[in-house]
Design a protein around this motif. Structure first.
Motif, PDB file in Angstrom:
ATOM      1  N   ALA A  66      -8.104  -0.153   0.830  1.00  0.00           N
ATOM      2  CA  ALA A  66      -7.688  -0.537   2.128  1.00  0.00           C
ATOM      3  C   ALA A  66      -9.217  -0.700   2.778  1.00  0.00           C
ATOM      4  O   ALA A  66      -9.426  -1.505   3.606  1.00  0.00           O
ATOM      5  CB  ALA A  66      -6.950   0.245   3.178  1.00  0.00           C
ATOM      6  N   GLY A  67     -10.119   0.186   2.738  1.00  0.00           N
ATOM      7  CA  GLY A  67     -11.356   0.287   3.135  1.00  0.00           C
ATOM      8  C   GLY A  67     -12.240  -0.754   2.494  1.00  0.00           C
ATOM      9  O   GLY A  67     -13.378  -0.861   3.144  1.00  0.00           O
ATOM     10  N   GLY A  68     -11.959  -1.353   1.521  1.00  0.00           N
ATOM     11  CA  GLY A  68     -12.794  -2.197   0.709  1.00  0.00           C
ATOM     12  C   GLY A  68     -12.568  -3.758   1.444  1.00  0.00           C
ATOM     13  O   GLY A  68     -12.979  -4.745   0.798  1.00  0.00           O
ATOM     14  N   ILE A  69     -12.049  -3.913   2.378  1.00  0.00           N
ATOM     15  CA  ILE A  69     -11.559  -5.092   2.889  1.00  0.00           C
ATOM     16  C   ILE A  69     -12.765  -6.037   3.460  1.00  0.00           C
ATOM     17  O   ILE A  69     -13.967  -5.268   4.134  1.00  0.00           O
ATOM     18  CB  ILE A  69     -10.673  -5.077   4.026  1.00  0.00           C
ATOM     19  N   ALA A  70     -13.006  -7.186   3.311  1.00  0.00           N
ATOM     20  CA  ALA A  70     -14.178  -7.957   3.645  1.00  0.00           C
ATOM     21  C   ALA A  70     -13.818  -8.835   4.668  1.00  0.00           C
ATOM     22  O   ALA A  70     -14.769  -9.211   5.471  1.00  0.00           O
ATOM     23  CB  ALA A  70     -14.669  -8.672   2.429  1.00  0.00           C
ATOM     24  N   PHE A  71     -12.698  -9.218   4.928  1.00  0.00           N
ATOM     25  CA  PHE A  71     -12.419 -10.213   6.222  1.00  0.00           C
ATOM     26  C   PHE A  71     -10.781 -10.034   6.207  1.00  0.00           C
ATOM     27  O   PHE A  71     -10.006  -9.410   5.820  1.00  0.00           O
ATOM     28  CB  PHE A  71     -12.402 -11.759   5.679  1.00  0.00           C
ATOM     29  N   GLU A  72     -10.607 -10.577   7.526  1.00  0.00           N
ATOM     30  CA  GLU A  72      -9.193 -10.343   8.119  1.00  0.00           C
ATOM     31  C   GLU A  72      -8.218 -11.320   7.269  1.00  0.00           C
ATOM     32  O   GLU A  72      -8.528 -12.404   6.955  1.00  0.00           O
ATOM     33  CB  GLU A  72      -9.196 -11.180   9.593  1.00  0.00           C
ATOM     34  N   ARG A  73      -6.994 -10.493   7.156  1.00  0.00           N
ATOM     35  CA  ARG A  73      -5.828 -11.232   6.579  1.00  0.00           C
ATOM     36  C   ARG A  73      -6.018 -11.437   5.076  1.00  0.00           C
ATOM     37  O   ARG A  73      -5.801 -12.462   4.416  1.00  0.00           O
ATOM     38  CB  ARG A  73      -5.420 -12.480   7.308  1.00  0.00           C
ATOM     39  N   GLN A  74      -7.057 -10.345   4.343  1.00  0.00           N
ATOM     40  CA  GLN A  74      -7.372 -10.620   2.896  1.00  0.00           C
ATOM     41  C   GLN A  74      -5.999 -10.010   2.376  1.00  0.00           C
ATOM     42  O   GLN A  74      -5.389  -8.960   2.533  1.00  0.00           O
ATOM     43  CB  GLN A  74      -8.488  -9.822   2.793  1.00  0.00           C
ATOM     44  N   MET A  75      -5.995 -10.564   1.061  1.00  0.00           N
ATOM     45  CA  MET A  75      -4.544 -10.176   0.271  1.00  0.00           C
ATOM     46  C   MET A  75      -4.937  -8.742  -0.458  1.00  0.00           C
ATOM     47  O   MET A  75      -6.037  -8.661  -0.727  1.00  0.00           O
ATOM     48  CB  MET A  75      -4.214 -10.968  -0.931  1.00  0.00           C
ATOM     49  N   GLY A  76      -4.159  -7.567  -0.458  1.00  0.00           N
ATOM     50  CA  GLY A  76      -4.254  -6.509  -1.056  1.00  0.00           C
ATOM     51  C   GLY A  76      -3.680  -6.453  -2.307  1.00  0.00           C
ATOM     52  O   GLY A  76      -2.516  -6.807  -2.471  1.00  0.00           O
ATOM     53  N   ILE A  77      -3.942  -5.386  -3.063  1.00  0.00           N
ATOM     54  CA  ILE A  77      -3.461  -5.024  -4.321  1.00  0.00           C
ATOM     55  C   ILE A  77      -3.661  -3.449  -4.431  1.00  0.00           C
ATOM     56  O   ILE A  77      -3.446  -2.806  -5.554  1.00  0.00           O
ATOM     57  CB  ILE A  77      -3.796  -5.745  -5.694  1.00  0.00           C
ATOM     58  N   HIS A  78      -3.797  -2.669  -3.398  1.00  0.00           N
ATOM     59  CA  HIS A  78      -4.184  -1.575  -3.333  1.00  0.00           C
ATOM     60  C   HIS A  78      -2.913  -0.547  -3.053  1.00  0.00           C
ATOM     61  O   HIS A  78      -3.396   0.628  -3.094  1.00  0.00           O
ATOM     62  CB  HIS A  78      -5.320  -1.110  -2.264  1.00  0.00           C
ATOM     63  N   SER A  79      -1.927  -1.073  -2.974  1.00  0.00           N
ATOM     64  CA  SER A  79      -0.813  -0.228  -2.534  1.00  0.00           C
ATOM     65  C   SER A  79       0.753  -0.954  -3.247  1.00  0.00           C
ATOM     66  O   SER A  79       0.531  -2.234  -3.606  1.00  0.00           O
ATOM     67  CB  SER A  79      -0.660  -0.305  -0.975  1.00  0.00           C
ATOM     68  N   ASP A  80       1.575   0.127  -3.455  1.00  0.00           N
ATOM     69  CA  ASP A  80       2.632  -0.599  -4.292  1.00  0.00           C
ATOM     70  C   ASP A  80       3.431  -1.600  -3.136  1.00  0.00           C
ATOM     71  O   ASP A  80       4.468  -2.207  -3.447  1.00  0.00           O
ATOM     72  CB  ASP A  80       3.594   0.612  -4.735  1.00  0.00           C
ATOM     73  N   ASP A  81       3.109  -1.321  -2.022  1.00  0.00           N
ATOM     74  CA  ASP A  81       3.845  -2.165  -0.855  1.00  0.00           C
ATOM     75  C   ASP A  81       3.515  -3.697  -1.066  1.00  0.00           C
ATOM     76  O   ASP A  81       4.213  -4.676  -0.557  1.00  0.00           O
ATOM     77  CB  ASP A  81       3.353  -1.612   0.552  1.00  0.00           C
ATOM     78  N   HIS A  82       2.482  -3.938  -1.987  1.00  0.00           N
ATOM     79  CA  HIS A  82       2.241  -5.348  -2.110  1.00  0.00           C
ATOM     80  C   HIS A  82       2.749  -5.762  -3.309  1.00  0.00           C
ATOM     81  O   HIS A  82       2.627  -7.158  -3.427  1.00  0.00           O
ATOM     82  CB  HIS A  82       0.492  -5.341  -2.496  1.00  0.00           C
ATOM     83  N   LEU A  83       3.379  -5.209  -3.878  1.00  0.00           N
ATOM     84  CA  LEU A  83       4.242  -5.630  -5.335  1.00  0.00           C
ATOM     85  C   LEU A  83       5.187  -6.600  -5.162  1.00  0.00           C
ATOM     86  O   LEU A  83       5.063  -7.675  -5.902  1.00  0.00           O
ATOM     87  CB  LEU A  83       4.912  -4.176  -5.967  1.00  0.00           C
ATOM     88  N   PRO A  84       6.137  -6.496  -4.217  1.00  0.00           N
ATOM     89  CA  PRO A  84       7.024  -7.643  -4.114  1.00  0.00           C
ATOM     90  C   PRO A  84       6.362  -8.914  -3.808  1.00  0.00           C
ATOM     91  O   PRO A  84       6.891  -9.883  -4.306  1.00  0.00           O
ATOM     92  CB  PRO A  84       7.830  -7.108  -2.700  1.00  0.00           C
ATOM     93  N   GLY A  85       5.480  -9.158  -3.116  1.00  0.00           N
ATOM     94  CA  GLY A  85       4.870 -10.453  -2.694  1.00  0.00           C
ATOM     95  C   GLY A  85       3.859 -10.801  -3.919  1.00  0.00           C
ATOM     96  O   GLY A  85       3.985 -11.999  -4.588  1.00  0.00           O
TER      97      GLY A  85
END
Length: 180
Positions: A66-85
């Motif tokens: 989460a802390g490695g974000i570079a820009f607003e509304r960047q996609m993530g893969i750092h949490s299982d919450d991202h898995l459905p999408g």
């Protein structure tokens, strides 16, 4: 190679063959939800691409922390919450006949605090007033890349690519100017 070769299948050393030689670069769109989950717009974009005839489609720079974000509304893969999408995206790509990958990303010293980023420079000289990351932090970031790659596999992606350009964390380690 002739132009007609672009349309021939490409056999890889490991994994399934590509149906042709056309690959979609991992473009970032800044249209994910603010928590990094894939938005309806991400899904629509991938669904359009899946019908395009590409042999490989890559989802763009997805944060491994989460802390490695570079820009607003960047996609993530750092949490299982991202898995459905992510799973829905990988499925759409596969159903369209292409191979899929997701690009793993950490902004390093270029993480943007205004959107939740925590600058993580490889050198104390990079960001004024910010200490270089410790060996333990390097190991944590490494482990975050590994965990993200495992999430990509769980989501059904055929592979990952690692974003190491533009001064992001991996290129910091390789640069004599950004890593002391």
């Amino acid at each position: 190679m002739s132009v007609s070769d672009l349309f021939k299948p490409l056999t890889l050393l490991h994994g399934p063959e590509m149906r042709n030689r056309f690959m979609m670069a991992p473009l970032t769109s800044q249209q994910s939800n603010h928590d990094g989950t894939a938005s309806e717009f991400d899904q629509f974009w991938i669904e359009q691409l899946s019908r395009s005839g590409y042999a490989l489609i890559q989802a763009g720079a997805s944060t491994v922390e989460a802390g490695g974000i570079a820009f607003e509304r960047q996609m993530g893969i750092h949490s299982d919450d991202h898995l459905p999408g992510l799973t829905k995206m990988a499925t759409a790509i596969r159903e369209g006949g292409a191979l899929s990958a997701v690009q793993l990303h950490h902004a390093g010293h270029r993480a943007v605090p205004a959107v939740g980023g925590i600058p993580a420079p490889a050198s104390a000289k990079t960001v004024q007033g910010v200490k270089a990351i410790t060996t333990e932090e390097v190991e944590r970031i490494r482990d975050s890349f590994i965990a993200a790659a495992k999430r990509a596999q769980v989501a059904g992606f055929d592979g990952v690519s690692v974003h190491g350009a533009f001064g992001w964390i991996l290129s910091e380690f390789l640069s004599p100017n950004l890593n002391d």
